[in-house]
Design a protein around this motif. Structure first.
Motif, PDB file in Angstrom:
ATOM      1  N   THR A   3       0.820  -1.211   0.000  1.00 35.03           N
ATOM      2  CA  THR A   3       0.000   0.000   0.000  1.00 35.03           C
ATOM      3  C   THR A   3       0.859   1.269   0.000  1.00 35.03           C
ATOM      4  O   THR A   3       0.389   2.317  -0.430  1.00 35.03           O
ATOM      5  CB  THR A   3      -0.940   0.020   1.220  1.00 35.03           C
ATOM      6  N   ASN A  62      -3.369  -1.994  -3.742  1.00 39.12           N
ATOM      7  CA  ASN A  62      -4.529  -1.932  -2.856  1.00 39.12           C
ATOM      8  C   ASN A  62      -5.157  -3.271  -2.489  1.00 39.12           C
ATOM      9  O   ASN A  62      -5.314  -4.143  -3.340  1.00 39.12           O
ATOM     10  CB  ASN A  62      -5.592  -1.038  -3.503  1.00 39.12           C
ATOM     11  N   TRP A  96      -7.937  -3.153  -0.101  1.00 40.17           N
ATOM     12  CA  TRP A  96      -9.163  -2.769   0.580  1.00 40.17           C
ATOM     13  C   TRP A  96     -10.319  -3.644   0.122  1.00 40.17           C
ATOM     14  O   TRP A  96     -10.364  -4.008  -1.063  1.00 40.17           O
ATOM     15  CB  TRP A  96      -9.439  -1.284   0.264  1.00 40.17           C
ATOM     16  N   TYR A 145       2.277  -1.655   8.895  1.00 38.24           N
ATOM     17  CA  TYR A 145       1.126  -1.440   8.004  1.00 38.24           C
ATOM     18  C   TYR A 145      -0.100  -2.151   8.566  1.00 38.24           C
ATOM     19  O   TYR A 145      -0.373  -3.293   8.223  1.00 38.24           O
ATOM     20  CB  TYR A 145       1.442  -1.927   6.587  1.00 38.24           C
ATOM     21  N   ILE A 157      -6.774   0.773   3.965  1.00 34.84           N
ATOM     22  CA  ILE A 157      -6.402   1.808   2.997  1.00 34.84           C
ATOM     23  C   ILE A 157      -7.243   1.657   1.717  1.00 34.84           C
ATOM     24  O   ILE A 157      -6.985   0.749   0.925  1.00 34.84           O
ATOM     25  CB  ILE A 157      -4.906   1.664   2.600  1.00 34.84           C
ATOM     26  N   PRO A 211      -8.441   6.783   4.534  1.00 34.58           N
ATOM     27  CA  PRO A 211      -7.876   5.586   5.186  1.00 34.58           C
ATOM     28  C   PRO A 211      -8.076   5.630   6.703  1.00 34.58           C
ATOM     29  O   PRO A 211      -8.206   6.711   7.278  1.00 34.58           O
ATOM     30  CB  PRO A 211      -6.387   5.663   4.859  1.00 34.58           C
ATOM     31  N   GLN A 232      -6.180   4.501  10.134  1.00 33.59           N
ATOM     32  CA  GLN A 232      -4.968   3.990  10.773  1.00 33.59           C
ATOM     33  C   GLN A 232      -5.288   3.728  12.238  1.00 33.59           C
ATOM     34  O   GLN A 232      -5.462   4.670  12.994  1.00 33.59           O
ATOM     35  CB  GLN A 232      -3.818   5.006  10.657  1.00 33.59           C
TER      36      GLN A 232
END
Ligand SMILES: *[C@@H]1O[C@H](CO)[C@@H](O)[C@H](O)[C@H]1NC(C)=O
Ligand SMILES: *[C@@H]1O[C@H](CO)[C@@H](O)[C@H](O)[C@H]1NC(C)=O
Ligand SMILES: *[C@@H]1O[C@H](CO)[C@@H](O)[C@H](O)[C@H]1NC(C)=O
Length: 520
Positions: free
Chosen positions: A301, A306, A308, A434, A438, A447, A449
């Motif tokens: 990412t 990606n 997601w 990570y 995202i 995103p 986090q």
């Protein structure tokens, strides 16, 4: 072809026919099918349009979508979080804790190699009567010639030994103990005849690899052995290089330069797969070919690949690192499973026994104990998978690489690891950096986090109910955590010493005609 193999296959297909009543597992001509195994590099879960179109992605994989939609899409399919580990498990059928490859990737300057006492998947395909060809990225060691593809079961090889390089110039630069190294890594190997393939300097690898695959298919004669073709494309790994005509169609939708390049790299690979499918049809091989497509790990990412809505990225044991895209496509698949999404629990280590035994009709004798399962019944009949558990990995050196000669003992939850048992998944230790969710840049979605509490080292998820790892239920299920930790400790007891030798400056291509190649 070996008559025993034909017989085995005949018996096998009769059993399938008999059991299924309706099925046409191996119709009419009972010959060993050709096997085309395509591995994409770093292709994220959400970077194929069959997933991405529902999750804000502008990527377009028209051919991959079509082949998956006509075949069996693997909906519960797992790989390893980085390159060498996935390839090692594909080639050996064994977990990394059993081969010593559980710490990171192979690097150009370390004398590392898939252990030479492992019997490989292509070796077994050869034993089963196949011509075995490899085109693309190896990344399983090259410091000795015995480590190379044509010494590990492939009759022929066109491609590169390392993990990454320029798509056009096929160069790889590296810095070893302050020495800057640079070399060409593109080779045409036939048996023990190893040759740097300078003629491809300047040619984009997706074109080269696609054409080579087409040539192999076109040269096949009906009396020849069946083909096992392993095609691990360089695409879609960085560097972000692709002829401009492939990025052009995405310019309106994708503003970020890196992501735009990725869209082009992905769509060029998709076109390559279209071309190969076309050649399979033109040569008449299509009707007797089983095509398997897989990624090697989740998308990085940080470079806007990606995964997601999955959590995490390449290099992590979150689902975004290990829940892979994959499908099986073949007119030989029973009609009732064509066009379905398969929910069986399948892992990249399962291909070795599955393909050798159930597709090639071969034997698994001589291998070390396999961690993979033969999952062919689950694919062609939709029955539940023989796989009930999956060790994602244990890497006791994940955080700090000091004193790498001694395995810390016993297992503690401070050690970086993850394990699936049925619906449950446990993660332990430091999960890396990570850890977020995202969305694709072009979706405009923000995103997330998560805050990672200091000192926390156990997470538990019910992956079936919570595939995106949003709800940590460790606290609510102490007995499940206890059972999973005990299983991790059992796996850990079977861990062999890590293969992590010091860098060796003698690898410098300057000493070997400007080419990365065996130096020992
Ligand atoms: C696919 O085939 C077309 C037609 O021959 C060719 O122009 C194109 O470059 C090929 N693409 C790839 C990726 O091999
Ligand atoms: C497997 O068995 C066959 C015949 O029984 C034998 O020829 C072959 O060498 C064996 N392979 C290995 C790797 O043990
Ligand atoms: C590729 O490597 C060769 C040496 O093998 C060097 O001469 C050349 O400049 C390199 N090209 C690039 C673009 O790095």
């Amino acid at each position: 072809m070996d008559s025993r193999a034909v017989l085995t296959l005949f018996v096998l297909s009769s059993i399938l026919l008999f059991k299924d009543n309706v099925c046409v597992a191996y119709k009419k001509t009972v010959t060993q099918p050709h096997v085309l195994f395509i591995l994409a590099d770093d292709l994220g879960f959400n970077d194929v349009s069959y997933n991405g179109r529902n999750h804000g992605s502008a990527m377009k994989t028209t051919t991959i979508d079509k082949l998956a939609a006509e075949g069996v899409t693997l909906g519960n399919y797992y790989v390893q979080p980085i390159c060498t580990p996935t390839r090692s498990q594909l080639m050996s059928g064994r977990y990394q804790i059993h081969t010593g490859l559980y710490h990171r990737n192979f690097y150009p300057d370390r004398p590392q190699c898939l252990p030479l006492d492992e019997i490989t998947f292509p070796q077994k395909m050869k034993d089963s009567g196949y011509a075995t060809h490899m085109i693309g990225k190896w990344h399983l060691g090259f410091h000795k010639k015995e480590c190379l593809p044509t010494y590990r079961g492939f009759d022929t090889f066109l491609g590169y030994y390392l993990g990454s390089e320029g798509y056009f110039n096929h160069n790889r630069s590296d810095s070893v103990e302050g020495i800057k190294m640079n070399g060409y890594d593109f080779h045409r190997d036939v048996g023990e005849n190893l040759t740097p393939a300078w003629e491809y300097n300047g040619q984009y690898s997706t074109f080269v690899f696609t054409q080579e695959a087409q040539n192999i298919l076109r040269q096949h004669k009906p009396t020849d052995k069946p083909i096992f073709l392993y095609l691990p494309y360089q695409a879609v790994h960085e560097p972000m290089e692709v002829p401009e005509q492939y990025t052009e169609p995405f310019k309106d939708k994708i503003k970020d330069k890196t992501r735009l390049q990725l869209a082009g790299i992905v769509s060029c690979m998709d076109e390559g797969i279209a071309n190969i499918t076309q050649t399979l049809k033109e040569t008449g091989l299509y009707d007797n070919t089983i095509m398997i497509f897989s990624t090697d790990n989740g998308g990085p990412t940080i470079l806007h690949y990606n995964n997601w809505p999955l959590r995490g990225a390449k290099g992590t044991l979150w689902e975004g690192g290990v829940h892979g895209v994959g499908f099986v496509h073949s007119p030989l698949l029973p009609a009732q499973v064509q066009g379905t999404v398969n929910k069986a629990f399948i892992h990249v280590s399962d291909w070795f026994p599955t393909i050798v035994q159930s597709i090639a009709g071969g034997q698994l004798n001589g291998t070390k104990p396999l961690d993979g399962y033969d999952v062919w019944d689950s694919i062609i009949k939709g029955t539940s998978s023989p796989r009930k558990e999956l060790l994602h990995n244990i890497d006791p050196y994940f955080v700090k690489v000091t004193n790498i000669t001694q395995l810390p003992s016993p297992f503690t939850p401070n050690i970086h690891a993850a394990l699936r048992v049925g619906d449950w998944k446990i993660l332990t230790g430091n999960p890396g950096v990570y850890n977020g969710w995202i969305p694709p840049l072009e979706s405009g979605i923000v995103p997330i986090q998560p805050v990672m509490p200091e000192g926390k080292n156990i997470w538990l998820f019910n992956i079936t109910a919570d595939p995106d790892e949003k709800y940590d239920v460790a606290y609510k299920n102490p007995s499940v955590v206890k059972m999973m930790l005990a299983k991790l400790a059992e796996y850990y007891n079977t861990t062999v010493p890590v293969l992590w030798p010091d860098p060796d400056p003698n690898c410098d291509p300057a000493n070997h005609g400007g080419v990365w190649g065996p130096w020992m």
